[in-house]
Scaffold this motif. Structure first.
Motif, PDB file in Angstrom:
ATOM      1  N   ASP A 153      49.215  46.679   9.884  1.00 12.94           N
ATOM      2  CA  ASP A 153      49.207  45.913  11.133  1.00 12.94           C
ATOM      3  C   ASP A 153      47.954  45.044  11.158  1.00 12.94           C
ATOM      4  N   VAL A 154      48.151  43.732  11.192  1.00 16.95           N
ATOM      5  CA  VAL A 154      47.021  42.797  11.187  1.00 16.95           C
ATOM      6  C   VAL A 154      47.088  41.965  12.458  1.00 16.95           C
ATOM      7  N   ARG A 155      45.985  41.982  13.217  1.00 18.50           N
ATOM      8  CA  ARG A 155      45.882  41.159  14.430  1.00 18.50           C
ATOM      9  C   ARG A 155      44.668  40.260  14.284  1.00 18.50           C
ATOM     10  N   ARG A 156      44.912  38.957  14.389  1.00 21.39           N
ATOM     11  CA  ARG A 156      43.823  37.987  14.322  1.00 21.39           C
ATOM     12  C   ARG A 156      43.616  37.410  15.712  1.00 21.39           C
ATOM     13  N   ILE A 157      42.427  37.625  16.239  1.00 19.37           N
ATOM     14  CA  ILE A 157      42.096  37.149  17.569  1.00 19.37           C
ATOM     15  C   ILE A 157      41.053  36.050  17.414  1.00 19.37           C
ATOM     16  N   GLY A 158      41.294  34.897  18.026  1.00 22.48           N
ATOM     17  CA  GLY A 158      40.410  33.753  17.840  1.00 22.48           C
ATOM     18  C   GLY A 158      39.542  33.423  19.026  1.00 22.48           C
ATOM     19  N   TRP A 159      39.760  34.088  20.153  1.00 28.72           N
ATOM     20  CA  TRP A 159      38.958  33.752  21.328  1.00 28.72           C
ATOM     21  C   TRP A 159      38.689  34.998  22.124  1.00 28.72           C
ATOM     22  N   PRO A 160      37.583  35.266  22.708  1.00 32.79           N
ATOM     23  CA  PRO A 160      36.370  34.449  22.748  1.00 32.79           C
ATOM     24  C   PRO A 160      35.525  34.598  21.491  1.00 32.79           C
ATOM     25  N   PHE A 161      35.683  35.702  20.757  1.00 30.70           N
ATOM     26  CA  PHE A 161      34.954  35.889  19.509  1.00 30.70           C
ATOM     27  C   PHE A 161      35.976  36.102  18.400  1.00 30.70           C
ATOM     28  N   PRO A 162      36.029  35.236  17.395  1.00 32.88           N
ATOM     29  CA  PRO A 162      37.016  35.406  16.320  1.00 32.88           C
ATOM     30  C   PRO A 162      36.788  36.712  15.551  1.00 32.88           C
ATOM     31  N   HIS A 163      37.834  37.501  15.446  1.00 35.55           N
ATOM     32  CA  HIS A 163      37.766  38.734  14.668  1.00 35.55           C
ATOM     33  C   HIS A 163      39.178  39.142  14.245  1.00 35.55           C
ATOM     34  N   THR A 164      39.249  40.037  13.264  1.00 34.49           N
ATOM     35  CA  THR A 164      40.519  40.528  12.736  1.00 34.49           C
ATOM     36  C   THR A 164      40.533  42.039  12.817  1.00 34.49           C
ATOM     37  N   LEU A 165      41.636  42.584  13.330  1.00 26.28           N
ATOM     38  CA  LEU A 165      41.822  44.026  13.410  1.00 26.28           C
ATOM     39  C   LEU A 165      42.906  44.419  12.412  1.00 26.28           C
ATOM     40  N   LYS A 166      42.600  45.379  11.525  1.00 27.90           N
ATOM     41  CA  LYS A 166      43.568  45.828  10.517  1.00 27.90           C
ATOM     42  C   LYS A 166      43.780  47.323  10.650  1.00 27.90           C
ATOM     43  N   ASP A 167      45.039  47.711  10.724  1.00 28.14           N
ATOM     44  CA  ASP A 167      45.411  49.122  10.662  1.00 28.14           C
ATOM     45  C   ASP A 167      46.272  49.274   9.413  1.00 28.14           C
ATOM     46  N   GLU A 168      45.691  49.836   8.354  1.00 28.37           N
ATOM     47  CA  GLU A 168      46.386  49.894   7.071  1.00 28.37           C
ATOM     48  C   GLU A 168      47.414  51.015   6.994  1.00 28.37           C
ATOM     49  N   ASP A 169      47.404  51.915   7.972  1.00 29.48           N
ATOM     50  CA  ASP A 169      48.340  53.047   7.946  1.00 29.48           C
ATOM     51  C   ASP A 169      49.165  53.081   9.231  1.00 29.48           C
ATOM     52  N   ALA A 170      49.719  51.936   9.611  1.00 28.13           N
ATOM     53  CA  ALA A 170      50.547  51.889  10.813  1.00 28.13           C
ATOM     54  C   ALA A 170      51.957  52.343  10.470  1.00 28.13           C
ATOM     55  N   ARG A 171      52.596  53.004  11.408  1.00 30.88           N
ATOM     56  CA  ARG A 171      53.971  53.450  11.201  1.00 30.88           C
ATOM     57  C   ARG A 171      54.693  53.499  12.536  1.00 30.88           C
ATOM     58  N   GLU A 172      55.965  53.246  12.481  1.00 36.10           N
ATOM     59  CA  GLU A 172      56.836  53.321  13.647  1.00 36.10           C
ATOM     60  C   GLU A 172      58.121  54.014  13.233  1.00 36.10           C
ATOM     61  N   VAL A 173      58.704  54.740  14.162  1.00 38.90           N
ATOM     62  CA  VAL A 173      59.976  55.416  13.908  1.00 38.90           C
ATOM     63  C   VAL A 173      61.035  54.755  14.781  1.00 38.90           C
ATOM     64  N   ILE A 174      62.112  54.348  14.146  1.00 41.22           N
ATOM     65  CA  ILE A 174      63.234  53.704  14.835  1.00 41.22           C
ATOM     66  C   ILE A 174      64.473  54.543  14.573  1.00 41.22           C
ATOM     67  N   TYR A 175      65.227  54.823  15.620  1.00 43.92           N
ATOM     68  CA  TYR A 175      66.492  55.553  15.484  1.00 43.92           C
ATOM     69  C   TYR A 175      67.636  54.551  15.587  1.00 43.92           C
ATOM     70  N   VAL A 176      68.495  54.556  14.580  1.00 47.62           N
ATOM     71  CA  VAL A 176      69.620  53.625  14.521  1.00 47.62           C
ATOM     72  C   VAL A 176      70.909  54.440  14.505  1.00 47.62           C
ATOM     73  N   ASP A 177      71.838  54.079  15.371  1.00 48.14           N
ATOM     74  CA  ASP A 177      73.137  54.741  15.433  1.00 48.14           C
ATOM     75  C   ASP A 177      74.195  53.807  14.849  1.00 48.14           C
ATOM     76  N   HIS A 178      74.980  54.329  13.917  1.00 47.41           N
ATOM     77  CA  HIS A 178      76.115  53.591  13.361  1.00 47.41           C
ATOM     78  C   HIS A 178      77.382  54.315  13.794  1.00 47.41           C
ATOM     79  N   ASN A 179      78.158  53.681  14.635  1.00 48.37           N
ATOM     80  CA  ASN A 179      79.409  54.257  15.105  1.00 48.37           C
ATOM     81  C   ASN A 179      80.562  53.360  14.671  1.00 48.37           C
ATOM     82  N   HIS A 180      81.647  53.963  14.260  1.00 54.09           N
ATOM     83  CA  HIS A 180      82.863  53.213  13.980  1.00 54.09           C
ATOM     84  C   HIS A 180      84.058  54.116  14.293  1.00 54.09           C
ATOM     85  N   LEU A 181      85.225  53.514  14.344  1.00 53.56           N
ATOM     86  CA  LEU A 181      86.443  54.235  14.693  1.00 53.56           C
ATOM     87  C   LEU A 181      87.338  54.406  13.476  1.00 53.56           C
TER      88      LEU A 181
END
Length: 195
Positions: A153-181
């Protein structure tokens, strides 16, 4: 040049301008043949944001929002869902949950780099037969997937002070449902008897 001749030349220029607009056939006030849209024939600019939003809605509906109707299940065969979610489907679900697109260049930008997706099937079952309106007797096949998205996860902020925030171990869990008949019964025999 005197004042009356300037006034006359201005009127003459205006008349020539209006005349040239009326002779092109593209102006809404002069069209006499065919449908006349009047002021609605003038194009209105649409922002790229709204255009992309509509295209994404159509893409989502066309590929992922509809449940297909498959043939009946055969006895003795493994009853397993065949299609895990695609990477595109997982990333669109993640984007819907945590949007990254947009932002303001040089002011606030958000990126996901080095994306890796791990998909696990957590459930695969079939409901008992029932009658669905406009479909007839069918069974709903459910397949639930747990998709873990690992990324930087990389966030570049340019105002008021330019800086970059890096999270090298970001993770998200998404649940996906597949339904059919799945259709139930002798589908081919029912079609032949109707004919």
């Amino acid at each position: 040049m005197s004042l009356p001749s300037k006034f006359t030349s201005a009127i003459l220029t205006t008349v020539i301008g209006i005349g040239s607009l009326s002779t092109t056939g593209c102006f809404w006030g002069v069209t006499t043949l065919g449908p006349n849209l009047l002021p609605f024939s003038i194009p209105v600019p649409v922002t790229p944001y709204l255009q992309k939003k509509k295209e994404d809605e159509f893409w989502q509906h066309e590929r992922y929002d509809r449940a297909p109707i498959l043939g009946p299940l055969t006895s003795g065969a493994d009853i397993v869902a065949l299609d895990p979610p695609s990477d595109d489907e997982v990333m669109r679900a993640l984007e819907k949950a945590q949007p990254v697109q947009g932002g303001f260049p040089f002011l606030h930008e958000h990126n996901r780099n080095d994306v890796r997706i791990v998909k696990e099937k957590i459930a695969d079952y079939i409901d008992p037969p029932r009658v669905y309106p406009l479909i007839g007797p069918a069974q709903q096949h459910h397949a639930h997937y747990k998709c873990t998205v690992y990324y930087e996860d990389v966030r570049r902020i340019g105002w008021p002070f330019p800086h970059t925030l890096k999270d090298e171990d970001a993770r998200e869990v998404i649940y996906v449902d597949h339904n059919h008949l799945h259709m139930v019964g002798n589908v081919e025999g029912a079609i032949e008897s109707e004919l």
